[in-house]
Motif scaffolding. Structure first.
Motif, mmCIF file in Angstrom:
data_model
loop_
_atom_site.group_PDB
_atom_site.id
_atom_site.type_symbol
_atom_site.label_atom_id
_atom_site.label_comp_id
_atom_site.label_asym_id
_atom_site.label_seq_id
_atom_site.Cartn_x
_atom_site.Cartn_y
_atom_site.Cartn_z
ATOM 1 N N VAL A 6 0.854 -1.184 0.000
ATOM 2 C CA VAL A 6 0.000 0.000 0.000
ATOM 3 C C VAL A 6 0.895 1.240 0.000
ATOM 4 C CG1 VAL A 6 -1.792 1.284 1.232
ATOM 5 C CG2 VAL A 6 -1.762 -1.224 1.304
ATOM 6 N N LYS A 7 0.566 2.188 -0.848
ATOM 7 C CA LYS A 7 1.273 3.464 -0.874
ATOM 8 C C LYS A 7 0.373 4.555 -0.286
ATOM 9 C CE LYS A 7 4.751 1.719 -3.206
ATOM 10 N NZ LYS A 7 6.103 1.531 -2.580
ATOM 11 N N VAL A 8 0.990 5.598 0.233
ATOM 12 C CA VAL A 8 0.264 6.748 0.788
ATOM 13 C C VAL A 8 0.710 8.004 0.068
ATOM 14 C CG1 VAL A 8 -0.205 8.136 2.843
ATOM 15 C CG2 VAL A 8 0.105 5.655 3.054
ATOM 16 N N CYS A 9 -0.244 8.828 -0.325
ATOM 17 C CA CYS A 9 0.068 10.136 -0.901
ATOM 18 C C CYS A 9 -0.487 11.212 0.026
ATOM 19 C CB CYS A 9 -0.527 10.278 -2.297
ATOM 20 S SG CYS A 9 -0.150 11.870 -3.079
ATOM 21 N N VAL A 10 0.394 12.056 0.530
ATOM 22 C CA VAL A 10 0.018 13.129 1.456
ATOM 23 C C VAL A 10 0.058 14.451 0.706
ATOM 24 C CG1 VAL A 10 0.597 14.330 3.590
ATOM 25 C CG2 VAL A 10 0.971 11.850 3.409
ATOM 26 N N VAL A 11 -1.111 15.050 0.500
ATOM 27 C CA VAL A 11 -1.203 16.356 -0.150
ATOM 28 C C VAL A 11 -1.463 17.389 0.941
ATOM 29 C CG1 VAL A 11 -2.408 17.771 -1.841
ATOM 30 C CG2 VAL A 11 -2.099 15.317 -2.259
ATOM 31 N N GLY A 62 8.849 2.277 9.252
ATOM 32 C CA GLY A 62 9.353 1.595 8.065
ATOM 33 C C GLY A 62 8.630 1.974 6.789
ATOM 34 N N LEU A 63 8.081 3.202 6.746
ATOM 35 C CA LEU A 63 7.270 3.614 5.599
ATOM 36 C C LEU A 63 7.989 4.605 4.681
ATOM 37 C CD1 LEU A 63 3.790 4.152 7.323
ATOM 38 C CD2 LEU A 63 4.626 2.117 6.134
ATOM 39 N N ASP A 64 9.289 4.746 4.831
ATOM 40 C CA ASP A 64 10.017 5.745 4.046
ATOM 41 C C ASP A 64 9.688 5.691 2.563
ATOM 42 O OD1 ASP A 64 11.334 7.260 5.876
ATOM 43 O OD2 ASP A 64 13.119 6.002 5.950
ATOM 44 N N GLY A 65 9.745 4.512 1.976
ATOM 45 C CA GLY A 65 9.532 4.380 0.545
ATOM 46 C C GLY A 65 8.074 4.278 0.145
ATOM 47 N N ALA A 66 7.189 4.291 1.129
ATOM 48 C CA ALA A 66 5.766 4.077 0.842
ATOM 49 C C ALA A 66 4.967 5.368 0.803
ATOM 50 C CB ALA A 66 5.164 3.138 1.889
ATOM 51 N N ILE A 67 5.586 6.493 1.179
ATOM 52 C CA ILE A 67 4.847 7.758 1.279
ATOM 53 C C ILE A 67 5.363 8.758 0.258
ATOM 54 C CG2 ILE A 67 4.274 9.719 2.752
ATOM 55 C CD1 ILE A 67 4.412 7.886 5.139
ATOM 56 N N THR A 68 4.457 9.333 -0.485
ATOM 57 C CA THR A 68 4.755 10.455 -1.368
ATOM 58 C C THR A 68 4.269 11.731 -0.689
ATOM 59 O OG1 THR A 68 4.559 9.138 -3.386
ATOM 60 C CG2 THR A 68 4.283 11.527 -3.607
ATOM 61 N N TRP A 69 5.215 12.635 -0.416
ATOM 62 C CA TRP A 69 4.865 13.923 0.197
ATOM 63 C C TRP A 69 4.668 14.919 -0.934
ATOM 64 C CZ3 TRP A 69 4.313 13.825 5.450
ATOM 65 C CH2 TRP A 69 4.920 12.772 6.136
ATOM 66 N N ALA A 70 3.413 15.185 -1.281
ATOM 67 C CA ALA A 70 3.113 16.013 -2.446
ATOM 68 C C ALA A 70 3.141 17.506 -2.148
ATOM 69 C CB ALA A 70 1.754 15.629 -3.015
ATOM 70 N N GLY A 71 3.162 17.872 -0.866
ATOM 71 C CA GLY A 71 3.211 19.279 -0.498
ATOM 72 C C GLY A 71 1.885 19.987 -0.698
ATOM 73 N N GLN A 72 1.932 21.291 -0.501
ATOM 74 C CA GLN A 72 0.742 22.120 -0.626
ATOM 75 C C GLN A 72 0.462 22.401 -2.102
ATOM 76 O OE1 GLN A 72 -0.991 25.773 2.024
ATOM 77 N NE2 GLN A 72 1.156 25.841 1.514
ATOM 78 N N ARG A 73 -0.782 22.237 -2.514
ATOM 79 C CA ARG A 73 -1.151 22.435 -3.920
ATOM 80 C C ARG A 73 -2.317 23.413 -4.015
ATOM 81 N NH1 ARG A 73 1.296 18.614 -7.598
ATOM 82 N NH2 ARG A 73 2.835 17.496 -6.337
ATOM 83 N N SER A 74 -2.156 24.440 -4.853
ATOM 84 C CA SER A 74 -3.241 25.403 -5.013
ATOM 85 C C SER A 74 -4.439 24.779 -5.710
ATOM 86 C CB SER A 74 -2.762 26.619 -5.814
ATOM 87 O OG SER A 74 -2.379 26.248 -7.126
ATOM 88 N N GLU A 75 -4.197 23.714 -6.492
ATOM 89 C CA GLU A 75 -5.271 23.042 -7.227
ATOM 90 C C GLU A 75 -5.397 21.596 -6.765
ATOM 91 O OE1 GLU A 75 -7.464 24.194 -9.214
ATOM 92 O OE2 GLU A 75 -6.733 26.209 -9.651
ATOM 93 N N ALA A 76 -5.498 21.419 -5.454
ATOM 94 C CA ALA A 76 -5.619 20.063 -4.904
ATOM 95 C C ALA A 76 -6.859 19.340 -5.425
ATOM 96 C CB ALA A 76 -5.656 20.129 -3.376
ATOM 97 N N LYS A 77 -7.867 20.103 -5.813
ATOM 98 C CA LYS A 77 -9.097 19.494 -6.323
ATOM 99 C C LYS A 77 -8.871 18.711 -7.608
ATOM 100 C CE LYS A 77 -10.303 23.747 -8.785
ATOM 101 N NZ LYS A 77 -11.200 24.909 -8.807
#
Length: 359
Positions: A211-216, A233-248
């Motif tokens: 399972v992967k996690v994407c954090v927006v 142990g989730l280093d490679g499983a999380i994508t830190w997408a940061g703040q997005r003005s168009e998260a929608k």
């Protein structure tokens, strides 16, 4: 339109989207930011909405107040958003004589002296209308002593056509096209409880499930949450997408969306995820149990990582369930939380306060 910041919180996004969508034949919106800007400046720039940033830091600063007073010359209505800006809006309404519409988007479940005194004795006596997104938030205002006749419920609304197609959203976020991705769109703040999701995913990994996690989102807890993820142990499983003005635009990248907050009102990120046809798992907070009770997802108890893991597991194992709930999710938004319906409701409220006929 009065806001504290142009960061990408749900309340800020609703205010900015609303200002951008108002009928320009009848309204000329300007946005006044008391503290600092942020990614939502891009949205206002594209919509051609004028805005000014005061750069206020803490407390009452006479110089910033005088500047705000000058910028409000010619304004016929002040619409403030959230407690801090509502306090400022009440002051500016008193000193300019311009009518105030205040909006309170949420309630933490815990009453505070500032919120009680602020709404009962400072905001309510001058506001012509106080708008909130749900009956739960409305009840919290009644409990603070706000007269019922002053309060109006206008649910948040989102666009059904905002999300990118799945493959484009995954490409934009740098996600594996084949991975099972759990997405969370929320500021990195304590009450959003990201660590509960991380522990739930760690349980699934222990079962051998990929399972992967994407954090927006972004915020002050970024470093602490990264440490928690590493310890699990989730280093490679999380994508830190940061703040997005168009998260929608992004929720279609997810297989399932998650809200694991300690409290919410009517979270915009949840509605945008559902509008993209993505089912959700949410803690049973705010109005989320009502939204998801119509087969658009599931609720779990607050801070219950085992229940959260078990519900995500269902979506992994039952693809037909995910597809069925995702389709129903779009219908729930279409029927009850459409963006145009929200904009029209605000325009009616403005007209009533201003004594217009709405035409």
């Amino acid at each position: 339109m009065l806001l504290d910041t142009l960061q990408t919180g749900g309340a800020e996004r609703i205010a900015v989207e609303l200002a951008s969508a108002l009928d320009r034949q009848r309204y000329s919106p300007i946005v006044l930011i008391s503290r600092y800007g942020g990614p939502l400046e891009e949205v206002l720039d594209r919509a051609g909405v004028d805005y000014s940033i005061l750069g206020r830091r803490h407390g009452f600063l006479p110089r910033k107040y005088r500047r705000a007073h000058q910028l409000l010359r010619g304004v016929v209505l002040i619409h403030s958003n959230m407690l801090g800006s509502n306090l400022w809006g009440a002051l500016l309404s008193r000193t300019t004589g311009v009518p105030l519409v205040a909006r309170e988007p949420t309630f933490s479940g815990v009453r505070s002296r500032l919120r009680t005194y602020g709404y009962r004795w400072w905001i309510a006596p001058v506001a012509r209308r106080i708008i909130c997104p749900s009956t739960i938030v409305a009840q919290s205002l009644y409990d603070e002593g706000v007269p019922r006749e002053l309060v109006e419920v206008i649910p948040n609304g989102v666009r059904l056509d905002a999300a990118l197609p799945r493959h484009e959203a995954r490409a934009e976020l740098g996600l594996d096209p084949q991975a099972f991705v759990v997405g969370i769109v929320a500021g990195l703040r304590k009450e959003k409880a990201h660590e509960v999701l991380f522990r739930a995913v760690a349980r699934l990994h222990a079962e051998g499930r990929e399972v992967k996690v994407c954090v927006v989102g972004d915020g002050t807890r970024r470093a602490a949450l990264a440490e928690t993820a590493a310890a699990l142990g989730l280093d490679g499983a999380i994508t830190w997408a940061g703040q997005r003005s168009e998260a929608k635009r992004l929720p279609a990248a997810f297989d399932v969306g998650v809200i694991c907050s300690d409290f919410e009102g009517l979270p915009v990120a949840a509605l945008e995820t559902l509008a993209a046809g993505v089912p959700m798992v949410s803690t049973a907070v705010g109005i989320m149990p009502t939204i998801l009770s119509d087969e658009a997802g599931f609720t779990v108890p607050v801070r219950d990582e085992a229940a959260l893991a078990g519900t995500i597991r269902r979506f992994i194992d039952e693809s037909e369930l995910a597809a069925r709930m995702g389709a129903r999710a779009r219908e729930v938004v279409r029927e009850q939380y459409a963006f145009d319906t929200m904009v029209q409701a605000f325009e009616r409220a403005y007209d009533q306060v201003l004594g217009r006929d709405g035409g």
